[in-house]
Design an enzyme around this catalytic site. Structure first.
Site, PDB file in Angstrom:
ATOM      1  N   CYS A  88       0.805  -1.224   0.000  1.00 22.63           N
ATOM      2  CA  CYS A  88       0.000   0.000   0.000  1.00 22.63           C
ATOM      3  C   CYS A  88       0.839   1.276   0.000  1.00 22.63           C
ATOM      4  CB  CYS A  88      -0.948   0.003   1.194  1.00 22.63           C
ATOM      5  SG  CYS A  88      -2.143  -1.343   1.153  1.00 22.63           S
ATOM      6  N   HIS A 345      -9.132   3.027  -2.516  1.00 25.62           N
ATOM      7  CA  HIS A 345      -7.706   2.716  -2.372  1.00 25.62           C
ATOM      8  C   HIS A 345      -7.152   1.967  -3.583  1.00 25.62           C
ATOM      9  CE1 HIS A 345      -3.893   1.741  -0.801  1.00 25.62           C
ATOM     10  NE2 HIS A 345      -4.209   0.661  -0.112  1.00 25.62           N
TER      11      HIS A 345
END
Length: 400
Positions: A88, A345
């Site tokens: 991430c 995301h």
């Protein structure tokens, strides 16, 4: 002794696509949206870019495992283009590569760009990872909601916080982001959500309900960087420079010893300490003007407030409920654009999207969501799970 990169790299242009369910657009369209905006903002020609770093995380189900898709989409002909992936933190990793190249003197102008096309994978959440040789050694049959629900349990147990109080604080985190997301034209989710709706939402992984989880979106973002000297030569007067970029990666120690109690994220604390030292920040609660943090789940944002040393240990619940992190709360505004909660995301884009908001705010371009007189903007990514992963922090600020 290492001297860091504080004020050695200026961001002269940034771009961000519209995030959302971009069913009709390929990854190349998202990349082009962010790239074209960054070029126009920087006032440079494509041929002036000497190197590029491209972040994408889910290569098996997305754009492919090389830099070629970005080079083709953006017509980056004949220059070095590097694909990076760090879970991430991928978008921030791309920015780190471009910034380090400029700071070292290897190139004069570089670009970092990140994109992900998650909706087309067919998964409601992140797609299942394809098993590598060692994958089962560190995340066998795990899930993100379950991993971060454990963080909530560890935090609540350590500080003896009631389930009701923690749940209320988590709901406020999500409520705040939705309030801010309404003001973000590029956000995926742009509707206010009531506290009652959040508190009564279906449970995903106790105590995390539906509205405690961020969305899944398609998106891209980009940053063009150079030296402050070249930026001035290009006519840039209001200049945003990188004050720090730091990463911390797990070695597995959290999950193999009893030194970690499950109430915090060790990697975030490590990265924060080094980032503050690099940027010259001694009192983050007073010096940081605004933050974009990795709110993949509401508990992640809450615990991150302590891991960034903004709230004292065990006090983030109270700061959240007191509105300290609200846009107009008088403290340190967090997720002014709605965060991952409202943007979703798309992994390769998220770190750069966060930097885009801080950059926009520092230059006073944020319109209705503009905070008052910001000087330092912090962004934070957290990949993997609380006990095994990567944390990345970048700090941007106005250059004298």
């Amino acid at each position: 002794m290492a001297r860091g990169i504080k004020d050695k790299v200026a961001i002269i242009g940034m771009g961000c696509s519209k995030f959302g369910e971009r069913w009709g657009d390929g990854t190349e369209i998202l990349l082009a949206e962010a790239f074209d905006e960054a070029l126009a903002d920087a006032g440079v020609d494509r041929k002036q870019i000497e190197a590029a770093w491209y972040g994408s995380a889910i290569d098996n189900v997305n754009v492919g495992n090389s830099a070629i898709p970005a080079a083709v989409a953006l017509r980056l002909d004949g220059i070095p283009v590097t694909r990076v992936e760090n879970m991430c933190a991928t978008g921030t990793e791309a920015l780190r590569g471009a910034a380090y190249a400029v700071a070292s003197g290897a190139v004069d102008i570089a670009i970092a760009v990140g994109a992900e096309k998650l909706k087309d994978t067919g998964y409601g959440g992140l797609p299942a990872g394809y098993k590598g040789t060692f994958n089962d050694l560190w995340l066998p049959m795990g899930s993100a909601p379950a991993g971060f629900a454990q963080l909530a349990g560890g935090y609540r147990t350590k500080y003896q916080i009631s389930k009701q109080e923690l749940k209320k604080a988590l709901a406020h985190v999500s409520w705040k982001s939705h309030q801010n997301g309404v003001l973000s034209p590029k956000a995926h989710l742009r509707k206010e959500v009531s506290m009652e709706t959040i508190l009564n939402a279906p449970m995903i992984a106790e105590p995390l309900g539906l509205y405690d989880c961020c969305g899944v979106s398609d998106g891209a973002a980009a940053a063009i960087v150079t030296t402050p000297e070249i930026a001035r030569a290009l006519g840039k007067k209001d200049m945003v420079t990188i004050k720090a970029i730091q990463l911390s990666i797990s070695s597995g120690v959290e999950s193999t010893t009893d030194e970690w109690d499950g109430s915090y994220v060790r990697n975030t604390r490590n990265a924060a300490k080094r980032a503050y030292a690099e940027a010259g920040v001694t009192n983050p609660r007073e010096q940081i003007s605004l933050m974009e943090v990795h709110d993949c789940f509401s508990i992640t944002e809450l615990v991150t407030m302590e891991d960034l040393f903004i709230s004292e240990e065990g006090r983030a619940v109270h700061d959240v409920l007191d509105g300290f992190y609200d846009r107009d709360g008088g403290g340190v505004p967090c997720q002014v654009d709605g965060g991952l909660k409202c943007f979703g995301h798309p992994i390769g884009a998220s770190g750069l999207r966060m930097a885009y908001e801080n950059y926009t705010q520092l230059l006073g371009r944020a319109g209705k969501r503009q905070v008052s007189n910001p000087t330092l903007g912090l962004s934070h990514n957290l990949g993997g799970v609380p006990y095994l992963g990567v944390a990345a922090i970048s700090i941007l600020g106005l250059h004298a």
